[in-house]
Scaffold this motif. Structure first.
Motif, short mmCIF file in Angstrom:
data_model
loop_
_atom_site.label_atom_id
_atom_site.label_comp_id
_atom_site.label_asym_id
_atom_site.label_seq_id
_atom_site.Cartn_x
_atom_site.Cartn_y
_atom_site.Cartn_z
N THR A 96 -11.33 -5.87 12.87
CA THR A 96 -10.21 -4.95 12.68
C THR A 96 -9.95 -4.21 14.00
OG1 THR A 96 -11.71 -3.22 11.93
CG2 THR A 96 -10.69 -4.58 10.23
N MET B 134 -11.41 -4.90 1.20
CA MET B 134 -12.09 -4.28 2.34
C MET B 134 -11.96 -2.76 2.32
SD MET B 134 -11.39 -5.18 6.29
CE MET B 134 -12.80 -5.96 7.06
N LYS B 135 -10.78 -2.29 1.89
CA LYS B 135 -10.55 -0.84 1.81
C LYS B 135 -11.22 -0.23 0.58
CE LYS B 135 -6.63 1.38 2.59
NZ LYS B 135 -6.96 2.31 3.68
N PHE C 52 -3.34 0.26 7.86
CA PHE C 52 -4.06 0.33 6.58
C PHE C 52 -5.18 1.37 6.59
CE2 PHE C 52 -2.34 -4.02 6.81
CZ PHE C 52 -1.51 -3.95 5.70
N SER C 53 -5.22 2.22 7.61
CA SER C 53 -6.31 3.20 7.73
C SER C 53 -7.66 2.52 7.53
CB SER C 53 -6.15 4.35 6.73
OG SER C 53 -4.89 4.93 6.84
N ILE C 54 -7.88 1.44 8.26
CA ILE C 54 -9.18 0.77 8.22
C ILE C 54 -9.85 1.00 9.56
CG2 ILE C 54 -10.34 -1.47 8.15
CD1 ILE C 54 -8.22 -2.46 6.24
N GLN D 245 3.28 4.96 6.90
CA GLN D 245 3.26 3.59 7.43
C GLN D 245 4.36 2.74 6.80
OE1 GLN D 245 1.39 2.56 9.93
NE2 GLN D 245 0.41 4.55 10.10
N MET E 59 -3.40 -3.18 12.85
CA MET E 59 -3.93 -3.38 11.50
C MET E 59 -4.71 -2.15 11.03
SD MET E 59 -6.72 -6.05 10.05
CE MET E 59 -5.58 -7.20 9.33
N PRO F 127 3.20 -0.61 3.82
CA PRO F 127 3.03 -1.98 4.34
C PRO F 127 2.53 -2.94 3.26
CG PRO F 127 1.20 -0.60 5.04
CD PRO F 127 2.19 0.32 4.38
N LEU G 128 -14.53 -3.58 12.31
CA LEU G 128 -15.17 -4.25 11.16
C LEU G 128 -14.94 -5.76 11.30
CD1 LEU G 128 -14.00 -1.93 8.23
CD2 LEU G 128 -16.17 -1.85 9.48
N PRO G 129 -15.99 -6.57 11.09
CA PRO G 129 -15.85 -8.01 11.32
C PRO G 129 -15.14 -8.73 10.17
CG PRO G 129 -18.08 -7.48 10.60
CD PRO G 129 -17.36 -6.17 10.70
N PHE G 130 -14.39 -9.77 10.53
CA PHE G 130 -13.81 -10.70 9.55
C PHE G 130 -14.53 -12.03 9.69
CE2 PHE G 130 -9.81 -8.13 10.04
CZ PHE G 130 -9.68 -7.77 8.71
N ASP G 131 -15.12 -12.52 8.60
CA ASP G 131 -15.76 -13.83 8.62
C ASP G 131 -15.52 -14.48 7.27
OD1 ASP G 131 -17.23 -16.02 9.33
OD2 ASP G 131 -19.17 -15.10 8.87
N PRO G 132 -14.69 -15.52 7.17
CA PRO G 132 -13.93 -16.17 8.26
C PRO G 132 -12.89 -15.25 8.87
CG PRO G 132 -13.15 -16.93 6.11
CD PRO G 132 -14.36 -16.09 5.85
N PRO G 133 -12.36 -15.63 10.05
CA PRO G 133 -11.36 -14.77 10.70
C PRO G 133 -10.14 -14.53 9.83
CG PRO G 133 -11.50 -16.94 11.78
CD PRO G 133 -12.66 -16.84 10.84
N TYR G 134 -9.42 -13.45 10.14
CA TYR G 134 -8.24 -13.06 9.37
C TYR G 134 -7.00 -13.59 10.08
CZ TYR G 134 -5.52 -10.00 6.33
OH TYR G 134 -4.67 -9.51 5.38
N LEU H 219 0.86 -1.18 0.00
CA LEU H 219 0.00 0.00 0.00
C LEU H 219 0.90 1.23 0.00
CD1 LEU H 219 -2.92 1.17 0.41
CD2 LEU H 219 -2.46 1.09 2.86
N ARG I 106 -4.42 0.90 12.09
CA ARG I 106 -3.48 2.02 11.90
C ARG I 106 -2.72 1.86 10.59
NH1 ARG I 106 -2.60 1.20 17.39
NH2 ARG I 106 -0.67 0.02 17.07
N ARG J 269 -7.50 -9.51 0.61
CA ARG J 269 -8.69 -9.30 1.44
C ARG J 269 -8.77 -7.87 1.99
NH1 ARG J 269 -10.14 -13.67 6.06
NH2 ARG J 269 -12.09 -12.66 6.63
N ASP K 198 1.90 4.31 1.22
CA ASP K 198 1.61 5.10 2.39
C ASP K 198 2.94 5.35 3.10
OD1 ASP K 198 0.96 6.07 4.90
OD2 ASP K 198 -0.84 4.85 5.09
#
Lengths: 228, 228
Positions: free
Chosen positions: B102, A144-145, B110-112, A132, B106, A135, B116-122, A127, B108, A140, A129
């Motif tokens: 999130t 998401m972004k 990726f500025s996300i 950061q 993580m 990174p 926010l949910p992860f399904d399946p988990p990350y 990414l 910070r 995924r 940035d």
């Protein structure tokens, strides 16, 4: 001409009358403390004529890509003005990185010796940035972004590998071994992918016949001799 | 007892007479500027009794894992001395990270947005290297560095997911929503995998019923009330 974006080594311009897009290649070189480094995120100095040389080299390699069936954003160049006319694309803030050998930030990050070969090549997406430190980003997280849509991550990696094959061969013919490089990609209004940005010593690291790694300025000289 | 390794929040000891291995849980807490943060790489303070509480909580959760068919390094605990007897394992310098939402580094990086949910988990694997800020490491690089052998990366991710399912359920019964956590794994002389290290509020981030994220010390209190 209006400046849309003023980057470290290039400006993005638009001709407001026609809507055409242009890249202006600057004389600035990335690096730190006077040492030029294509992997660096800061401007380390300026070299007169570097912009026009970068444009000439980009023109050469983007045309080579097109000849090999790889679509690029290149539409034409005015070498006197240092301007490249480019396709209007949506460019996600990503860099697609391909490594044939360990080097640079990867070796530092993981304490891995430099120069170990990757076969098949090692692919990464980062990414853009600076804060950061660019990174690594997974498919995924890019989805998401909202930076990419489904399929575009793999499509970017596909075109990256194709560029790698052509670039590696082309540089080998100039006596240079490609270590690693990065590209940007963009999408037109129909979602078609193109190689964007530049293809110059600013995007790669190579080893010469003596095993040395020339910096961007030295490498540009070597390339210019070959393509002139 | 001889100290083999002196970590931020734990010591690894060996009884030279028997060859048995022990973990001593310290009273130190990770964080910065007096703010406790399980994701931090520095010691942010000390809380009396924290070591023994950590041992008690680890004992509880490691036993829960064993009851659920997940092998761990736990062999016994001396709660008065703050010592946990553990299996002798080879532990690669990796952390296996699972995220249900999130949060933290993580978000910070990726500025996300957080939460926010992860399904399946990350799932992520990081190299333990404070100087490099624990970079994410791929299977290919872990193999290249000789940290893991073929198959162990996926095996680590498998056991990580299993621990996640049990831990999430267990914490939910205590009124806590698991956001993310990390484990270490180890291998015995036959290559069998075990969950190593501790399972305490130092390895996870949770949200309480009011939507707040308790720090490690607050969270330990909540857990202790439930398991006593």
């Amino acid at each position: 001409m209006k400046i849309l974006y003023d980057g470290k080594t290039k400006q993005v311009l638009t001709d407001e009358a026609t809507g055409d897009m242009y890249l202006l290649f600057k004389d600035d070189v990335t690096g730190e403390d006077g040492i030029f480094d294509p992997g660096s995120n800061t401007v380390g100095g300026s070299v007169e004529g570097k912009g026009k040389i970068g444009l000439k080299i980009s023109q050469y390699f983007l045309k080579v890509m097109e000849e090999n069936g790889i679509p690029t954003h290149y539409l034409g160049a005015d070498l006197d003005k240092g301007l490249m006319k480019v396709r209007k694309l949506t460019i996600p803030p990503l860099e697609f990185v391909l490594r044939y050998f360990t080097a640079g930030s990867m070796s530092r990050r993981f304490s891995i010796e430099e120069g170990l070969p990757f076969d098949p090549p090692y692919l990464e997406v980062t990414l853009k940035d600076d804060e950061q430190g660019d990174p690594l980003i997974s498919e995924r997280l890019a989805l998401m972004k909202g930076i990419l849509v489904e399929g575009q991550y793999d499509e970017g990696l596909d075109i990256l590998e194709k560029v790698g094959e052509v670039l590696k061969k082309e540089l080998a013919e100039m006596g240079l071994t490609l270590i690693d490089f990065k590209i940007e990609v963009g999408y037109d209004e129909n979602g078609k992918i193109y190689v964007a940005d530049e293809i110059t010593p600013d995007i790669w690291r190579v080893r010469d016949k003596d095993g040395n790694i020339p910096n961007q300025v030295e490498c540009s000289k070597l390339i210019l001799e070959k393509i002139n």
